[in-house]
Design a protein around this motif. Structure first.
Motif, PDB file in Angstrom:
ATOM      1  N   ASP A   1       0.814  -1.216   0.000  1.00 35.55           N
ATOM      2  CA  ASP A   1       0.000   0.000   0.000  1.00 35.55           C
ATOM      3  C   ASP A   1       0.850   1.270   0.000  1.00 35.55           C
ATOM      4  O   ASP A   1       0.373   2.339   0.361  1.00 35.55           O
ATOM      5  CB  ASP A   1      -0.923   0.013   1.228  1.00 35.55           C
ATOM      6  CG  ASP A   1      -1.983  -1.074   1.151  1.00 35.55           C
ATOM      7  OD1 ASP A   1      -2.513  -1.312   0.051  1.00 35.55           O
ATOM      8  OD2 ASP A   1      -2.264  -1.693   2.197  1.00 35.55           O
ATOM      9  N   SER A   2       2.097   1.159  -0.407  1.00 36.55           N
ATOM     10  CA  SER A   2       3.018   2.298  -0.350  1.00 36.55           C
ATOM     11  C   SER A   2       3.105   3.019  -1.688  1.00 36.55           C
ATOM     12  O   SER A   2       2.714   2.491  -2.722  1.00 36.55           O
ATOM     13  CB  SER A   2       4.414   1.820   0.042  1.00 36.55           C
ATOM     14  OG  SER A   2       4.397   1.171   1.276  1.00 36.55           O
ATOM     15  N   THR A   3       3.678   4.197  -1.625  1.00 39.58           N
ATOM     16  CA  THR A   3       3.910   4.976  -2.844  1.00 39.58           C
ATOM     17  C   THR A   3       5.200   4.509  -3.508  1.00 39.58           C
ATOM     18  O   THR A   3       6.016   3.805  -2.899  1.00 39.58           O
ATOM     19  CB  THR A   3       4.042   6.469  -2.512  1.00 39.58           C
ATOM     20  OG1 THR A   3       5.196   6.656  -1.691  1.00 39.58           O
ATOM     21  CG2 THR A   3       2.807   6.994  -1.821  1.00 39.58           C
ATOM     22  N   TYR A   4       5.406   4.960  -4.739  1.00 37.16           N
ATOM     23  CA  TYR A   4       6.605   4.578  -5.490  1.00 37.16           C
ATOM     24  C   TYR A   4       7.871   5.039  -4.771  1.00 37.16           C
ATOM     25  O   TYR A   4       8.874   4.323  -4.759  1.00 37.16           O
ATOM     26  CB  TYR A   4       6.536   5.173  -6.899  1.00 37.16           C
ATOM     27  CG  TYR A   4       7.650   4.715  -7.795  1.00 37.16           C
ATOM     28  CD1 TYR A   4       7.654   3.426  -8.309  1.00 37.16           C
ATOM     29  CD2 TYR A   4       8.713   5.552  -8.103  1.00 37.16           C
ATOM     30  CE1 TYR A   4       8.678   2.982  -9.120  1.00 37.16           C
ATOM     31  CE2 TYR A   4       9.745   5.117  -8.911  1.00 37.16           C
ATOM     32  CZ  TYR A   4       9.722   3.839  -9.422  1.00 37.16           C
ATOM     33  OH  TYR A   4      10.744   3.404 -10.213  1.00 37.16           O
ATOM     34  N   LYS A   5       7.829   6.193  -4.159  1.00 36.97           N
ATOM     35  CA  LYS A   5       8.994   6.715  -3.430  1.00 36.97           C
ATOM     36  C   LYS A   5       9.382   5.772  -2.291  1.00 36.97           C
ATOM     37  O   LYS A   5      10.558   5.486  -2.077  1.00 36.97           O
ATOM     38  CB  LYS A   5       8.678   8.101  -2.903  1.00 36.97           C
ATOM     39  CG  LYS A   5       9.829   8.800  -2.248  1.00 36.97           C
ATOM     40  CD  LYS A   5       9.418  10.200  -1.818  1.00 36.97           C
ATOM     41  CE  LYS A   5      10.580  10.934  -1.202  1.00 36.97           C
ATOM     42  NZ  LYS A   5      10.209  12.284  -0.791  1.00 36.97           N
ATOM     43  N   ILE A   6       8.386   5.255  -1.578  1.00 43.02           N
ATOM     44  CA  ILE A   6       8.643   4.315  -0.487  1.00 43.02           C
ATOM     45  C   ILE A   6       9.200   3.004  -1.033  1.00 43.02           C
ATOM     46  O   ILE A   6      10.083   2.397  -0.416  1.00 43.02           O
ATOM     47  CB  ILE A   6       7.361   4.073   0.342  1.00 43.02           C
ATOM     48  CG1 ILE A   6       6.883   5.384   0.967  1.00 43.02           C
ATOM     49  CG2 ILE A   6       7.562   3.010   1.397  1.00 43.02           C
ATOM     50  CD1 ILE A   6       7.852   6.017   1.930  1.00 43.02           C
ATOM     51  N   TRP A   7       8.706   2.553  -2.199  1.00 42.92           N
ATOM     52  CA  TRP A   7       9.241   1.326  -2.814  1.00 42.92           C
ATOM     53  C   TRP A   7      10.735   1.448  -2.998  1.00 42.92           C
ATOM     54  O   TRP A   7      11.493   0.543  -2.670  1.00 42.92           O
ATOM     55  CB  TRP A   7       8.679   1.085  -4.199  1.00 42.92           C
ATOM     56  CG  TRP A   7       7.263   0.843  -4.395  1.00 42.92           C
ATOM     57  CD1 TRP A   7       6.259   0.766  -3.467  1.00 42.92           C
ATOM     58  CD2 TRP A   7       6.652   0.637  -5.662  1.00 42.92           C
ATOM     59  NE1 TRP A   7       5.072   0.536  -4.085  1.00 42.92           N
ATOM     60  CE2 TRP A   7       5.284   0.447  -5.429  1.00 42.92           C
ATOM     61  CE3 TRP A   7       7.132   0.592  -6.955  1.00 42.92           C
ATOM     62  CZ2 TRP A   7       4.387   0.217  -6.456  1.00 42.92           C
ATOM     63  CZ3 TRP A   7       6.249   0.363  -7.977  1.00 42.92           C
ATOM     64  CH2 TRP A   7       4.886   0.180  -7.724  1.00 42.92           C
TER      65      TRP A   7
ATOM     66  N   ALA B   1      17.108  -3.218  -9.343  1.00 47.40           N
ATOM     67  CA  ALA B   1      16.304  -3.017 -10.557  1.00 47.40           C
ATOM     68  C   ALA B   1      15.249  -4.111 -10.694  1.00 47.40           C
ATOM     69  O   ALA B   1      14.088  -3.825 -11.013  1.00 47.40           O
ATOM     70  CB  ALA B   1      17.208  -2.980 -11.785  1.00 47.40           C
ATOM     71  N   LEU B   2      15.638  -5.348 -10.455  1.00 43.59           N
ATOM     72  CA  LEU B   2      14.699  -6.452 -10.584  1.00 43.59           C
ATOM     73  C   LEU B   2      13.554  -6.337  -9.572  1.00 43.59           C
ATOM     74  O   LEU B   2      12.389  -6.549  -9.912  1.00 43.59           O
ATOM     75  CB  LEU B   2      15.419  -7.784 -10.428  1.00 43.59           C
ATOM     76  CG  LEU B   2      14.624  -9.035 -10.757  1.00 43.59           C
ATOM     77  CD1 LEU B   2      14.055  -8.971 -12.174  1.00 43.59           C
ATOM     78  CD2 LEU B   2      15.490 -10.264 -10.605  1.00 43.59           C
ATOM     79  N   MET B   3      13.872  -5.970  -8.344  1.00 48.70           N
ATOM     80  CA  MET B   3      12.826  -5.827  -7.331  1.00 48.70           C
ATOM     81  C   MET B   3      11.841  -4.715  -7.695  1.00 48.70           C
ATOM     82  O   MET B   3      10.630  -4.882  -7.575  1.00 48.70           O
ATOM     83  CB  MET B   3      13.431  -5.551  -5.955  1.00 48.70           C
ATOM     84  CG  MET B   3      14.055  -6.757  -5.319  1.00 48.70           C
ATOM     85  SD  MET B   3      14.818  -6.352  -3.760  1.00 48.70           S
ATOM     86  CE  MET B   3      13.565  -6.920  -2.642  1.00 48.70           C
ATOM     87  N   VAL B   4      12.347  -3.589  -8.161  1.00 51.00           N
ATOM     88  CA  VAL B   4      11.470  -2.473  -8.515  1.00 51.00           C
ATOM     89  C   VAL B   4      10.642  -2.809  -9.752  1.00 51.00           C
ATOM     90  O   VAL B   4       9.444  -2.510  -9.812  1.00 51.00           O
ATOM     91  CB  VAL B   4      12.289  -1.179  -8.704  1.00 51.00           C
ATOM     92  CG1 VAL B   4      11.439  -0.070  -9.300  1.00 51.00           C
ATOM     93  CG2 VAL B   4      12.882  -0.732  -7.370  1.00 51.00           C
ATOM     94  N   ILE B   5      11.241  -3.476 -10.724  1.00 55.87           N
ATOM     95  CA  ILE B   5      10.501  -3.874 -11.930  1.00 55.87           C
ATOM     96  C   ILE B   5       9.398  -4.865 -11.565  1.00 55.87           C
ATOM     97  O   ILE B   5       8.252  -4.730 -12.014  1.00 55.87           O
ATOM     98  CB  ILE B   5      11.450  -4.451 -12.992  1.00 55.87           C
ATOM     99  CG1 ILE B   5      12.309  -3.340 -13.584  1.00 55.87           C
ATOM    100  CG2 ILE B   5      10.683  -5.182 -14.086  1.00 55.87           C
ATOM    101  CD1 ILE B   5      13.479  -3.830 -14.425  1.00 55.87           C
ATOM    102  N   ILE B   6       9.718  -5.853 -10.758  1.00 57.41           N
ATOM    103  CA  ILE B   6       8.716  -6.847 -10.366  1.00 57.41           C
ATOM    104  C   ILE B   6       7.624  -6.195  -9.539  1.00 57.41           C
ATOM    105  O   ILE B   6       6.434  -6.464  -9.748  1.00 57.41           O
ATOM    106  CB  ILE B   6       9.375  -8.030  -9.636  1.00 57.41           C
ATOM    107  CG1 ILE B   6      10.140  -8.862 -10.663  1.00 57.41           C
ATOM    108  CG2 ILE B   6       8.343  -8.873  -8.896  1.00 57.41           C
ATOM    109  CD1 ILE B   6      10.985  -9.943 -10.104  1.00 57.41           C
ATOM    110  N   ARG B   7       7.981  -5.298  -8.647  1.00 54.45           N
ATOM    111  CA  ARG B   7       6.964  -4.593  -7.843  1.00 54.45           C
ATOM    112  C   ARG B   7       6.060  -3.759  -8.744  1.00 54.45           C
ATOM    113  O   ARG B   7       4.857  -3.679  -8.522  1.00 54.45           O
ATOM    114  CB  ARG B   7       7.646  -3.717  -6.788  1.00 54.45           C
ATOM    115  CG  ARG B   7       6.683  -2.920  -5.923  1.00 54.45           C
ATOM    116  CD  ARG B   7       5.770  -3.849  -5.142  1.00 54.45           C
ATOM    117  NE  ARG B   7       4.812  -3.113  -4.359  1.00 54.45           N
ATOM    118  CZ  ARG B   7       3.603  -2.736  -4.774  1.00 54.45           C
ATOM    119  NH1 ARG B   7       3.205  -3.021  -5.991  1.00 54.45           N
ATOM    120  NH2 ARG B   7       2.792  -2.086  -3.981  1.00 54.45           N
ATOM    121  N   THR B   8       6.616  -3.163  -9.764  1.00 54.52           N
ATOM    122  CA  THR B   8       5.820  -2.389 -10.720  1.00 54.52           C
ATOM    123  C   THR B   8       4.867  -3.294 -11.488  1.00 54.52           C
ATOM    124  O   THR B   8       3.693  -2.962 -11.667  1.00 54.52           O
ATOM    125  CB  THR B   8       6.744  -1.632 -11.700  1.00 54.52           C
ATOM    126  OG1 THR B   8       7.625  -0.799 -10.943  1.00 54.52           O
ATOM    127  CG2 THR B   8       5.934  -0.785 -12.659  1.00 54.52           C
TER     128      THR B   8
END
Length: 154
Positions: free
Chosen positions: A88-94, A135-142
């Motif tokens: 439930d977080s924003t992209y900045k928190i991710w 990068a992989l974590m942020v891409i997968i989270r996206t």
């Protein structure tokens, strides 16, 4: 000693695996786990085959050159926990949380590389680990954010 560490990490991975599907929505976490496993295996095979790093002591060494423990279990579990904590977080928190998760994970890899035979860097560095896993974590989270909240069944 290295084999004991490897078996301990396997045992720890199985314990953590038992907890990742306890929090709904389960289909998110299953999708995240499988997507992370697929992507990390794809990247891991390329890195090992190019000779950038080596796993001298690994599970099923007769069948796999890469670390199946890391690619199929530990990293996907960490990615699921990351996605659960940023659900439930924003992209900045991710991004901030991904930095902290990867800093810890990279630190563990640096320690294992320096003090054990579980991993050896050749042209690979800790910075490549940090950047690639981040990068992989942020891409997968996206990608996961576009999975429907409730699965539809036809």
């Amino acid at each position: 000693m290295d084999t004991i560490i490897l078996w301990f990490l396997l045992f720890l991975g199985f314990i953590l695996f038992g907890f990742i599907f306890r929090k709904p929505p389960i289909h998110y976490w299953l999708f995240t786990f499988l997507l992370t496993s697929y992507c990390s295996t794809f990247i891991g095979v390329i890195v090992v085959e190019k000779g950038m790093l080596e796993y001298p002591i690994r599970l099923l060494a007769n069948y796999f050159e890469s670390s199946i423990l890391y690619e199929y279990l530990l990293f996907p579990i960490i990615c699921v926990y990351f996605c659960q904590h940023t659900y439930d977080s924003t992209y900045k928190i991710w991004v901030i949380q991904a930095i902290f998760y990867n800093a810890f994970f990279t630190l563990v890899e640096i320690i294992l590389e320096h003090y054990t035979d579980l991993i050896h860097y050749y042209t690979w560095t800790w910075l490549y680990t940090f950047i690639s896993t981040f990068a992989l974590m942020v891409i997968i989270r996206t990608i996961v954010q576009f999975v429907p909240k409730k699965p539809t069944y036809s």
